[in-house]
Design a protein around this motif. Sequence first.
Motif: not given
Length: 441
Positions: A157, A205, A208, A220, A278, A281, A284-285
């Motif tokens: 993470h 990520t 999770s 996930n 979902t 993340n 974050s991406s």
Amino acid sequence: MATGRFLVLLFTILAGVYYFDLHNHPAVQEALERPAFAFLAALRQQNSLAVPNVPVVAPVDAPNPQATVASPTGSTRAPFTRHIVAVGDLHGDAGNAQKVLQFSGVVDAFGNWTGNADFFVQTGDIIDRGDDTIKLYKWMERLRVQAATAGGLVMTHLGNHEVMNAIGDWRYVYPSEINTFGTVAARQKMISTGSIGRAWAQNYTATSRLPLHPHLGGPNTPFPPPHHPIHFRREDDYEDESDHTRYYDPEEPLSHSALSFVHGGLSPTYSNLAPFPTKINALSSSLLEKLQHRVQPPPHPPNHYPGLPQGTTSEEVELYDSNGPFWYRGWATDTEEQVCVDVEKVLARTGTRRMIMGHTPDFTGIVSRCNGKIIIIDTGISHAYGGVLSALSIHYTFTPVESDDGEPRWVEREVVSTLYADRQEIIVDEARELVGNFRFQ
């Protein structure tokens, strides 16, 4: 026949060599390097023959994992087991990290995956405060490959310090750590488009959700599941805001048999909890991509704080603020009365039964609140803090039991332990009986 006797003798000798730890003797090592022993050298390289001196931690009085129960149709129902080990902030200390992963059974004395855990989870803040940044990230990627080869999984993470470094906020970067990269520019490149940055983008990520039973899907798998609209019943159907039953499906008794992992915490007032994990993340991406692919600003200090990049959305800003999953500390700092009320909402909405996080250190040990619904695993492992070395272990069993009424009955049990160099303490030991047919793949 002669060839067969020779092979038996050869493997008997080799078994003795490895059993008595003679494979580390220089003369034996030299012999193993010869062409005739090339295949054995390869096995040694993978530690296939080594017998690591690592304890295998098991729950007290756990159900027999080998037991099977015959159903009325004559078929058997096999038990299911899952073992998870989680570790908090490492902050640039590879030596202490090795000690923790070894006494928790994740790795052997050589730092290689043992197979004693099904999942190893690290909750962020590998970087800063120490000089072993490169070493630790390379190790995590090596363990990831080794685990996958053995049927396990490493889940890593992003912590607030990973994101700080991506932003250019280097307040906790030691000059000696920069020297391990060579230059400031080399460090910037490695954590943006270089090997560490690519690992962050591909394998790290913000949070999770780890189901304890495969009936819920793989790691996930989002909650609520998109094919199950019952979880989206209108909020105004409920007059009492504390009534979280709308998130529980009575026909799916395992719906919340899962754990959440995050660095800081999942705030009860954070607006993007669902679908979990979902949504978080994805944000974050997208934020990390913007940070890594902008022209890298000169780091702060000594330069001005660079801030978030142009084009950052309001949801990405919320992700990184004090109420977001990288920074939130309320589960550690608020009163027991308050957090034990608030946690129920978050667990219900995320489809989990426990929240496990790092970020807020307690230098005496792992903190469990609200009967293990909140577990904080940052104990200051790095020598920069001088805290205690610790890990969290979760043993999950799903065992068939005899039934007089012909119904498929099971005992679901979860034993959560804190592991230290000199002791193990059980903080949760819960079991319940369930009836139903469940998917095991």
